[in-house]
Design a protein around this motif. Structure first.
Motif, mmCIF file in Angstrom:
data_model
loop_
_atom_site.group_PDB
_atom_site.id
_atom_site.type_symbol
_atom_site.label_atom_id
_atom_site.label_comp_id
_atom_site.label_asym_id
_atom_site.label_seq_id
_atom_site.Cartn_x
_atom_site.Cartn_y
_atom_site.Cartn_z
ATOM 1 N N ALA A 107 -86.141 -16.042 -50.012
ATOM 2 C CA ALA A 107 -84.544 -15.787 -49.904
ATOM 3 C C ALA A 107 -84.251 -16.870 -48.592
ATOM 4 O O ALA A 107 -82.997 -17.482 -48.730
ATOM 5 N N CYS A 108 -85.099 -17.100 -47.505
ATOM 6 C CA CYS A 108 -84.738 -17.785 -46.362
ATOM 7 C C CYS A 108 -84.415 -19.360 -46.717
ATOM 8 O O CYS A 108 -83.639 -20.181 -46.385
ATOM 9 N N ALA A 109 -85.638 -19.653 -47.861
ATOM 10 C CA ALA A 109 -85.511 -21.044 -48.309
ATOM 11 C C ALA A 109 -84.139 -21.537 -49.022
ATOM 12 O O ALA A 109 -84.106 -22.672 -49.125
ATOM 13 N N ARG A 110 -83.652 -20.410 -49.512
ATOM 14 C CA ARG A 110 -82.384 -20.693 -50.349
ATOM 15 C C ARG A 110 -81.227 -21.025 -49.438
ATOM 16 O O ARG A 110 -80.173 -21.320 -49.896
ATOM 17 N N THR A 111 -81.234 -20.631 -48.128
ATOM 18 C CA THR A 111 -80.216 -20.945 -47.353
ATOM 19 C C THR A 111 -79.763 -22.076 -46.719
ATOM 20 O O THR A 111 -80.673 -23.183 -46.745
ATOM 21 N N ASP A 137 -79.224 -22.876 -43.737
ATOM 22 C CA ASP A 137 -80.033 -23.236 -42.423
ATOM 23 C C ASP A 137 -81.510 -23.573 -42.713
ATOM 24 O O ASP A 137 -81.680 -24.668 -41.858
ATOM 25 N N PHE A 138 -81.981 -23.086 -43.826
ATOM 26 C CA PHE A 138 -83.379 -23.675 -44.041
ATOM 27 C C PHE A 138 -83.308 -25.211 -44.403
ATOM 28 O O PHE A 138 -84.111 -25.944 -43.967
ATOM 29 N N ALA A 139 -82.297 -25.496 -45.294
ATOM 30 C CA ALA A 139 -81.924 -27.019 -45.870
ATOM 31 C C ALA A 139 -81.839 -27.886 -44.645
ATOM 32 O O ALA A 139 -82.337 -28.931 -44.336
ATOM 33 N N GLU A 140 -80.959 -27.529 -43.646
ATOM 34 C CA GLU A 140 -80.724 -28.051 -42.287
ATOM 35 C C GLU A 140 -82.006 -28.335 -41.414
ATOM 36 O O GLU A 140 -82.409 -29.361 -40.847
ATOM 37 N N ALA A 141 -82.873 -27.127 -41.327
ATOM 38 C CA ALA A 141 -84.200 -27.202 -40.695
ATOM 39 C C ALA A 141 -84.885 -28.456 -41.236
ATOM 40 O O ALA A 141 -85.651 -29.016 -40.491
ATOM 41 N N VAL A 142 -85.056 -28.328 -42.458
ATOM 42 C CA VAL A 142 -85.845 -29.358 -43.085
ATOM 43 C C VAL A 142 -85.578 -30.679 -42.895
ATOM 44 O O VAL A 142 -86.282 -31.619 -42.761
ATOM 45 N N THR A 143 -84.108 -30.998 -43.174
ATOM 46 C CA THR A 143 -83.437 -32.412 -42.857
ATOM 47 C C THR A 143 -83.742 -32.611 -41.222
ATOM 48 O O THR A 143 -84.022 -33.852 -40.975
ATOM 49 N N PHE A 196 -77.804 -24.688 -36.715
ATOM 50 C CA PHE A 196 -77.792 -23.421 -37.627
ATOM 51 C C PHE A 196 -76.443 -22.682 -37.712
ATOM 52 O O PHE A 196 -75.904 -22.685 -36.722
ATOM 53 N N GLY A 197 -75.900 -22.410 -38.718
ATOM 54 C CA GLY A 197 -74.426 -21.582 -38.713
ATOM 55 C C GLY A 197 -74.270 -20.487 -39.604
ATOM 56 O O GLY A 197 -73.312 -19.882 -39.842
ATOM 57 N N SER A 198 -75.444 -20.163 -40.423
ATOM 58 C CA SER A 198 -75.202 -18.832 -41.300
ATOM 59 C C SER A 198 -75.007 -17.558 -40.609
ATOM 60 O O SER A 198 -76.012 -17.468 -39.441
ATOM 61 N N PRO A 199 -74.367 -16.754 -41.127
ATOM 62 C CA PRO A 199 -74.330 -15.397 -40.486
ATOM 63 C C PRO A 199 -75.766 -14.491 -40.795
ATOM 64 O O PRO A 199 -76.500 -15.087 -41.568
ATOM 65 N N ALA A 200 -75.892 -13.289 -40.043
ATOM 66 C CA ALA A 200 -76.823 -12.567 -40.222
ATOM 67 C C ALA A 200 -76.927 -12.242 -41.671
ATOM 68 O O ALA A 200 -75.495 -12.056 -42.164
ATOM 69 N N GLY A 201 -77.978 -11.684 -42.378
ATOM 70 C CA GLY A 201 -77.966 -11.002 -43.569
ATOM 71 C C GLY A 201 -79.124 -10.374 -43.991
ATOM 72 O O GLY A 201 -80.216 -10.229 -43.262
#
Length: 263
Positions: free
Chosen positions: A236-240, A242-248, A258-263
Motif C-alpha cells: 500500500a505504501c509503495a503505491r503512494t 510519497d514512495f515514488a518521491e522517495a525512490v526518485t 513528502f506531501g501525502s496525508p495520513a491514511g
C-alpha cells in the motif's frame, strides 16, 4: 476551538489538545472526560491533522481522576462508568486513527493521567515530571488503558510492582523503564515538542499511519500473520506518491519532500 475543560488548536497539520483545569491539576472530572472525547472527535474529523499532541495546562499533565465525582453518588459503579466511558471511547479512536499521538508531560502524571500518557504513540517529558500509577492508593484498579499499556512497556513483574505499590517514578526513571521517549529540561519542553512534530510531519503521512498500525498490533498477532500484514502494508505504501518521491530522491541523491496525508 475551545471549551471550558479542554483546549484545541490546529495548525499546519498538528492538533494540540490541552487539559484545561489547572486549579485542580487537570484532575479527570466528567467535564474533562467529555471534553476530551469531543476534542478527539473534532480533531479526527480534520483530514489535515497528521500529529496530535496532548498536554496539560498549569503545573501538571493530569493528576488522576477527580474523586469528588463519587461523593454522594448513589451507585459509585455507575458513577465510574459515567466518567470512564467517554474517555475510553476517545482513547480507542485515537489508537486506531492514523495521526501520530504524543504525550507532552510535565509535573504530576498520575493515575488516569499516566494511563493516557502510556497509551499514546510517543511521550516527551520535562525533567520535572513525576509519574505514579496511583490506583492502589485509592483502592481502585487501572482504567484508561493503564493495565494494557504498562505490561507492554515494562513487563509483567515490574508492572505488578508499579501498580501495587504506587511509588513515584521520576522522569529519568520513566525514561529508563521505557515509559517516555525522551526527557528534556522543563524550559525546553515546548521547543523540543515542536522539533519532534516537525520531524514527524517531514515523514510520509500514509507510511507513518501504517507504521503505527503495525506496531500497535504486533503483540496481538503471531509471526506469520504479522508478516502478511507487513507485506500488505508495504504494498500500500509503495503505491503512494510519497514512495515514488522517495525512490526518485534516492536515485537523484537528494532529500525527499513528502506531501501525502495520513491514511
Amino acid at each position: 476551538m475551545t471549551n471550558d475543560a479542554v483546549l484545541i488548536e490546529i495548525e499546519k497539520g498538528v492538533a494540540a489538545i490541552r487539559f484545561n483545569r489547572p486549579e485542580r491539576l487537570n484532575a479527570l472530572s466528567l467535564e474533562v472526560a467529555c471534553g476530551f472525547a469531543d476534542a478527539i472527535d473534532s480533531v479526527l474529523a480534520d483530514s489535515s491533522v497528521r500529529v496530535i499532541t496532548v498536554s496539560g495546562a498549569g503545573r501538571a499533565f493530569l493528576a488522576g481522576g477527580d474523586l469528588a465525582h463519587f461523593r454522594g453518588a448513589a451507585d459509585r459503579g455507575a458513577a465510574a462508568a459515567e466518567l470512564i466511558d467517554p474517555i475510553h471511547s476517545a482513547l480507542k479512536k485515537l489508537a486506531a486513527a492514523p495521526p501520530i499521538t504524543i504525550a507532552v508531560l510535565h509535573g504530576a502524571v498520575v493515575g488516569a493521567g499516566m494511563s493516557i500518557a502510556m497509551g499514546l504513540d510517543m511521550a516527551i517529558a520535562a525533567d520535572t515530571t513525576v509519574m505514579n500509577v496511583a490506583y492502589g492508593k485509592v483502592a481502585a484498579s487501572p482504567d484508561c488503558g493503564g493495565s494494557w499499556a504498562l505490561v507492554r512497556h515494562v513487563g509483567l513483574r515490574r508492572a505488578m510492582e508499579l501498580a501495587l505499590l504506587s511509588d513515584d517514578i521520576p522522569a529519568e526513571q520513566a525514561l529508563a523503564l521505557g515509559l517516555v521517549s525522551k526527557v528534556v529540561a522543563a524550559a525546553e519542553l515546548q521547543t523540543e515538542t515542536e522539533k519532534l512534530t516537525a520531524r514527524l510531519l517531514a515523514g510520509g503521512g500514509f507510511a507513518n499511519g501504517q507504521i503505527k498500525k503495525l506496531m500497535r498490533g504486533a503483540l496481538d498477532h503471531d509471526y506469520h500473520d504479522q508478516l502478511a500484514l507487513e507485506a500488505t502494508s508495504f504494498a500500500a505504501c509503495a503505491r503512494t506518491d510519497d514512495f515514488a518521491e522517495a525512490v526518485t530522491a534516492f536515485l537523484d541523491k537528494r532529500r525527499p519532500v513528502f506531501g501525502s496525508p495520513a491514511g
